[in-house]
Design a protein around this motif. Structure first.
Motif, short mmCIF file in Angstrom:
data_model
loop_
_atom_site.label_atom_id
_atom_site.label_comp_id
_atom_site.label_asym_id
_atom_site.label_seq_id
_atom_site.Cartn_x
_atom_site.Cartn_y
_atom_site.Cartn_z
N UNK A 281 0.66 -1.12 -0.05
CA UNK A 281 0.12 0.03 0.00
C UNK A 281 0.81 1.34 -0.08
N UNK A 282 0.22 2.45 -0.67
CA UNK A 282 0.99 3.78 -0.30
C UNK A 282 -0.26 4.78 -0.73
N UNK A 283 0.10 6.02 -0.39
CA UNK A 283 -0.87 6.80 -0.54
C UNK A 283 -1.65 7.08 0.82
N UNK A 284 -2.77 7.83 0.77
CA UNK A 284 -3.41 8.05 1.99
C UNK A 284 -4.80 7.07 2.20
N UNK A 285 -5.84 7.87 2.57
CA UNK A 285 -7.12 7.32 3.11
C UNK A 285 -7.78 6.45 1.75
N UNK A 286 -8.62 5.45 2.11
CA UNK A 286 -9.31 4.76 1.29
C UNK A 286 -10.80 4.75 1.89
N UNK A 287 -11.84 5.06 0.91
CA UNK A 287 -13.14 5.30 1.16
C UNK A 287 -13.86 3.80 1.49
N UNK A 288 -13.46 3.01 0.61
CA UNK A 288 -14.52 1.68 0.75
C UNK A 288 -14.33 0.92 2.09
N UNK A 289 -15.20 0.91 2.69
CA UNK A 289 -15.58 -0.01 3.88
C UNK A 289 -15.39 -1.56 3.54
N UNK A 290 -15.95 -1.54 2.44
CA UNK A 290 -16.13 -3.09 2.07
C UNK A 290 -14.58 -3.68 1.70
N UNK A 291 -13.72 -2.81 1.16
CA UNK A 291 -12.25 -3.40 0.86
C UNK A 291 -11.72 -3.55 2.28
N UNK A 292 -11.91 -2.81 3.39
CA UNK A 292 -11.23 -2.86 4.39
C UNK A 292 -11.72 -4.16 5.28
N UNK A 293 -13.28 -4.29 5.14
CA UNK A 293 -13.65 -5.60 5.86
C UNK A 293 -13.16 -6.73 5.13
N UNK A 294 -13.08 -6.87 3.65
CA UNK A 294 -12.58 -8.02 2.98
C UNK A 294 -11.27 -8.37 3.44
N UNK A 295 -9.99 -7.32 3.30
CA UNK A 295 -8.61 -7.74 3.95
C UNK A 295 -8.79 -8.10 5.32
N UNK A 296 -9.64 -7.42 6.13
CA UNK A 296 -9.27 -7.93 7.45
C UNK A 296 -9.98 -9.19 7.84
N UNK A 297 -10.92 -9.82 7.15
CA UNK A 297 -11.28 -11.06 7.23
C UNK A 297 -10.43 -11.99 6.43
N UNK A 298 -9.90 -11.50 5.35
CA UNK A 298 -9.13 -12.55 4.37
C UNK A 298 -7.78 -11.90 4.48
N UNK A 299 -6.92 -11.89 5.59
CA UNK A 299 -5.70 -11.20 5.73
C UNK A 299 -4.52 -11.68 4.83
N UNK A 300 -3.76 -10.91 4.18
CA UNK A 300 -2.74 -11.45 3.44
C UNK A 300 -1.56 -11.82 4.39
N UNK A 301 -0.70 -12.84 3.75
CA UNK A 301 0.40 -13.35 4.78
C UNK A 301 1.47 -12.23 5.00
#
Length: 553
Positions: A281-301
């Motif tokens: 990741x780089x840059x600042x804020x992300x608007x999408x709540x769905x993206x945050x939830x998706x990656x928190x539920x399916x975390x990368x290694x």
């Protein structure tokens, strides 16, 4: 056996993982679980000191001898305050000292309980970092605790050495020593730039190349970065590139932007296939709540965050590496070191998101935003207000030649219009503002200044309140609470806009919308700013949006 206090176990495991071996231990009862755990682990060399004033300076001596961080641990109350002179010395002599204090639960501060003083922030400007650990009851508590300890320990050697402070509230019972091993913990590492002659650099590249599912997410960036063609070709095919309109042109190629809608439509069984192994990741804020939830539920290694300041930002709860350097320099440096294989993973994302059609809404706020976006001239600036508007805009494609701005630092509704007016005052382009009624009326004094220029065009969406709240899952509004939560009103901007010298346009139905938007977006020079107020029915707006998302399923 070690303590059963999970915040202490996290601390001990991370002290070990960050290579801290020497600990000065002072006596006490509240810090007994810490002392017992550290003194019984073979990794740590412990030194007993009764006087905290002397203990702090003794720890400085240990740190000066080897140059590595040394910890000093004390109990609660005035014991901590006696470390103050040594902390000041460590700060001004740039000694990596880790001050650890046990504390009473916050509820008992100021309640005449013994050895209880307000310990968090006790050292204020004399430490590089100060953290107050939570007592762990949930997974989120544990993640937060882990992140805070990592942040503090990383700071001992960040932009020069110095002391940090870790305060640990500990509730009774204190003396349960039932844990037979320290936990496996997440360790966050930091790279200060990348040197091709550095062994750690080669390790980073090797780790990157072992993953086949690699994703880059670009947050808000108010600039345009033009990658050289050679870098574009090398980088683009190896990653899924996700960004929102507020990311502007900061990726080497065409990114996926409709991922939020795609995630809404994504079956649960497909989530694992779409989740990345490596996230950058780089840059600042992300608007999408769905993206945050998706990656928190399916975390990368692994999650690498690249930023010039090297700060720890753990938005997705899986941060493993901070790379302190300019993100574009980082991308150009790794471009030629990626393996020659072309992974299928980016195509999977691109093909899936291509199946999501651009919406065609009936007359509504969403339709008005879409009409404006489609009518925008090739080169202009688009200012999006927070709450509903920025999310509606994400449903549509916006040409990369259009600069998109939004106050996502705190994501509040206050100031959206004022920021856009200020930007337009110094701009040689047309500046369009899409804004909801609550945001507009909250900030309507933005038009009460002499700096409003004819290059300002405002689309005001007025459905009589903040109806985004009615789309939030789990929020059921009674007739009484609806008025207060959504800010119901019956206000029009007509009088204010005309008094301030705007050409005022009004739309009440679908038939009027195209011509009004055409006038608003006309590139021809006009002698006054324009405000288009679109009135819609709040119940219809909510129904149409819910139907759209339901059909995606």
């Amino acid at each position: 056996m070690y303590t059963d206090k999970k915040n202490i176990l996290q601390l001990a495991a991370l002290l070990k993982a960050h290579g801290i071996t020497k600990v000065v231990l002072c006596p006490g009862s509240r810090n007994a679980p810490i002392v017992h755990t550290l003194s019984n682990h073979p990794h740590f060399t412990c030194y007993a000191m009764t006087d905290e004033r002397s203990a702090g300076y003794f720890a400085i001596g240990l740190a000066l001898n080897g140059g590595n961080p040394v910890a000093v641990c004390c109990t609660s109350g005035t014991a901590l305050l006696n470390l103050h002179p040594a902390v000041a010395e460590a700060f001004y002599q740039h000694v990596p000292l880790v001050v650890i204090s046990a504390d009473r639960p916050a509820a008992w501060i100021g309640q005449m309980d013994g050895q209880t003083v307000p310990q968090p922030e006790a050292f204020r400007t004399l430490v590089k970092k100060s953290v107050n650990l939570p007592e762990i009851h949930t997974d989120e508590d544990e993640w937060y605790c882990n992140r805070l300890i990592n942040e503090a320990l990383l700071e001992t050697n960040h932009h020069g050495k110095g002391p940090v402070y870790i305060n640990i509230p500990i509730s009774e019972p204190l003396f349960r020593f039932t844990t037979d091993a320290l936990p496996e913990v997440r360790v966050i590492t930091r790279y200060h730039g990348l040197n091709i002659y550095d062994r750690d650099y080669n390790d980073l590249i090797d780790r990157m190349n072992k993953y086949r599912k690699r994703m880059v997410i670009v947050g808000q960036m108010n600039l345009i970065y033009l990658f050289e063609k050679r870098y574009t070709k090398l980088l683009y095919k190896h990653f899924v590139w996700l960004t929102e309109h507020i990311g502007n042109r900061t990726t080497p190629g065409i990114p996926v932007k409709n991922f939020d809608t795609a995630l809404h439509a994504m079956p649960e069984e497909k989530a694992g296939q779409m989740a990345p192994e490596l996230l950058i990741t780089y840059g600042g804020h992300i608007v999408s709540k769905r993206l945050k939830q998706f990656l928190r539920r399916n975390p990368p290694k692994e999650h690498w965050h690249v930023s010039p300041d090297g700060e720890v930002v753990d938005l997705y709860g899986s941060l493993t590496t901070v790379i302190e350097m300019d993100p574009f320099e980082f991308l150009e440096k790794i471009a030629g070191l990626l393996d020659n294989l072309t992974p299928e993973y980016p195509r999977v994302w691109e093909n899936y998101c291509k199946m999501i059609p651009e919406p065609a809404f009936a007359y509504s706020e969403m339709a008005a935003v879409g009409a404006l976006i489609k009518a925008l001239p090739e080169s202009c600036s688009l200012h999006l207000a927070n709450s509903s508007v920025i999310r509606y805009a994400q449903l549509y494609s916006i040409p990369s030649t259009i600069e998109v701005c939004c106050n996502r630092g705190t994501s509040g509704i206050d100031g959206s219009l004022s920021t856009a007016v200020g930007y337009a005052a110094a701009s040689d382009k047309l500046n369009f503002v899409a804004i909801g009624d609550l945001s507009f009326f909250y900030d309507m004094n933005a038009l009460w200044n002499v700096n409003v220029r004819p290059n300002l065009r405002i689309l005001l969406l007025n459905n009589g309140g903040g109806e985004i709240f009615r789309t939030l899952p789990g929020l059921e509004l009674s007739d009484a609470s609806h008025e207060y939560i959504t800010g119901v009103h019956k206000t029009s901007a007509k009088g204010w806009a005309e008094e301030r010298g705007f050409l005022y346009l009004r739309v009440d139905n679908e038939a009027q919308l195209p011509e009004a938007v055409k006038t608003l977006a006309q590139p021809e020079s006009v002698e006054q700013p324009i405000l288009l107020e679109v009135f819609t029915d709040k119940d219809e707006d909510v129904r149409i949006l819910k139907d759209y998302y339901h059909q995606l399923k």
